[in-house]
Write an enzyme that holds these catalytic residues in place. Structure first.
Site, PDB file in Angstrom:
ATOM      1  N   LYS A   1      -3.892   1.467 -20.607  1.00 16.83           N
ATOM      2  CA  LYS A   1      -3.336   0.115 -20.701  1.00 16.83           C
ATOM      3  C   LYS A   1      -2.705  -0.027 -22.078  1.00 16.83           C
ATOM      4  O   LYS A   1      -3.354   0.260 -23.085  1.00 16.83           O
ATOM      5  CB  LYS A   1      -4.452  -0.930 -20.555  1.00 16.83           C
TER       6      LYS A   1
ATOM      7  N   ASP B   1       0.545   1.332 -18.618  1.00 15.90           N
ATOM      8  CA  ASP B   1       0.746   0.046 -17.960  1.00 15.90           C
ATOM      9  C   ASP B   1       0.801  -1.050 -19.008  1.00 15.90           C
ATOM     10  O   ASP B   1      -0.177  -1.288 -19.719  1.00 15.90           O
ATOM     11  CB  ASP B   1      -0.420  -0.220 -16.993  1.00 15.90           C
TER      12      ASP B   1
ATOM     13  N   GLU C   1       4.292   1.380 -16.352  1.00 18.03           N
ATOM     14  CA  GLU C   1       4.394   0.214 -15.460  1.00 18.03           C
ATOM     15  C   GLU C   1       4.838  -1.020 -16.226  1.00 18.03           C
ATOM     16  O   GLU C   1       4.234  -1.368 -17.239  1.00 18.03           O
ATOM     17  CB  GLU C   1       3.016  -0.121 -14.854  1.00 18.03           C
TER      18      GLU C   1
ATOM     19  N   ASP D   1       4.952  -2.794 -10.440  1.00 17.99           N
ATOM     20  CA  ASP D   1       3.669  -3.248  -9.900  1.00 17.99           C
ATOM     21  C   ASP D   1       3.847  -4.742  -9.623  1.00 17.99           C
ATOM     22  O   ASP D   1       4.142  -5.150  -8.492  1.00 17.99           O
ATOM     23  CB  ASP D   1       2.562  -2.955 -10.932  1.00 17.99           C
TER      24      ASP D   1
ATOM     25  N   LYS E   1      -1.108  -2.270  -4.641  1.00 12.14           N
ATOM     26  CA  LYS E   1      -2.485  -2.773  -4.644  1.00 12.14           C
ATOM     27  C   LYS E   1      -2.684  -3.573  -3.364  1.00 12.14           C
ATOM     28  O   LYS E   1      -2.288  -4.752  -3.287  1.00 12.14           O
ATOM     29  CB  LYS E   1      -2.692  -3.671  -5.861  1.00 12.14           C
TER      30      LYS E   1
HETATM   31 MG   LIG Z   1      -0.096  -2.501 -13.336  1.00 10.25          MG
END
Ligand SMILES: [Mg+2]
Length: 327
Positions: free
Chosen positions: A140, A168, A197, A220, A242
């Site tokens: 992240k 991300d 992302e 995303d 997701k």
């Molecule tokens: Mg993401």
């Protein structure tokens, strides 16, 4: 003869889990159980706070209404299109339960995960260097200084030459911050980033970033933008799906097929489902996106799990859940 039950669960999370603006202390959701004669199927319905539009109450109401109709023998509710009228988390959980009941969900799962770097990057370097086969890790970024993120990414690529990093940024960067990040990833190292992302606040800025830096990006959040249509774009390498936020399995399947047609990688990823939902995502990934390591390294963010447990996970199991509806 059909019957069904809805159970509510609540699982303790690690104290460090923060979703956008709130700390998530308990993960709450529902397990749905469908029975038809001697066949049985389970699913998980768990709207993710700060990400799902539907609340737990709305999800419960929609699920109960669907279950009533299903028990009454109305087969139109389990058609692919009918699920699109439900909130995404409900559509995912109910379609997974139907698929399991009908034997359509692969028994085999893809349990390799992209390890998530949530603590000391040096620990992850050690883990990855010991790993056999494809070395994929997820980091992240966008939470601290962009410069620091760039240095961490560069360090990983230097330390593990065949790494495929998934970064991300969750739309955290302005174009300037994204540039600051890129400046610290040496040009020859940028290929070690499988994708980043959602670097910027808008898809247009993210695409401009990819064009300027040669760093591949992935969608995303953008997949869930109103009116979004998936297209091949220069610099776009992947989409992250997701199911809890996208909807029914048929919808996810269609998105995967569309991505593959466009030459994009599709990655099945978790929305902090319990070990029940996570196992189903691993099974789904095995059939929908073979060869691609899914983004399912989220059990480490929990303090408890359920049955079925996650392979290799030692967390205590909560066996009892509150029955909130049955018919
Ligand atoms: Mg993401």
């Amino acid at each position: 003869m059909r019957s069904a039950a809805l159970y509510q669960y609540s699982l303790e999370m690690d104290s460090m889990v923060i979703l956008r603006n709130q700390r998530l202390q308990q993960r709450e959701g529902f397990f749905v159980e469908l029975k038809d004669g001697d066949r049985q199927g389970w699913g998980e319905i768990a709207p993710l706070p700060e990400f799902s539009a539907e609340t737990l109450e709305q999800a419960q109401a929609a699920a109960q209404q669907w279950l009533q109709a299903w028990i009454a023998g109305d087969n139109s509710v389990s058609g692919d299109a009918a699920f699109d009228n439900l909130p995404p988390s409900v559509a995912f959980g109910l379609s997974a339960a139907c698929m399991e009941l009908n034997g359509g969900l692969s028994n085999e799962g893809e349990y390799r995960v992209a390890p998530l770097c949530s603590g000391d990057p040096d620990d992850l370097v050690v883990t990855l260097n010991q790993q056999e086969g494809e070395k994929v890790a997820k980091i992240k970024v966008g939470m601290y200084e962009a410069v620091r993120d760039g240095m961490v990414a560069n360090m990983f690529i230097d330390a593990i030459p065949d790494i495929r990093l998934r970064l991300d940024a969750n739309r955290q960067w302005t174009p300037l911050k994204a540039q600051q990040f890129a400046k610290y990833v040496r040009p020859e190292n940028r290929g070690g980033i499988a994708f980043l992302e959602e670097p910027c606040q808008t898809p247009a800025d993210s695409l401009a970033f990819a064009a300027e830096t040669g760093i591949a990006i992935a969608w995303d959040e953008t997949l869930r933008d109103e009116g979004f249509e998936l297209k091949a774009e220069p610099g776009l390498a992947a989409i992250v799906i997701k199911p809890t936020l996208i909807g029914s399995i048929a919808r996810c399947q269609a998105l995967v097929a569309q991505a593959h047609d466009l030459g994009l990688t599709a990655v099945i990823s978790s929305s902090l489902e319990s070990s029940l939902g996570l196992n189903q995502l691993a099974r789904l990934a095995k059939s929908l996106t073979p060869e691609v390591i899914p983004g399912l390294d989220t059990m480490q963010l929990f303090r408890q799990q359920v049955t079925p447990t996650w392979p290799g996970c030692e967390l205590p199991v909560v066996a009892e859940h509150q029955l909130v509806w049955q018919g």
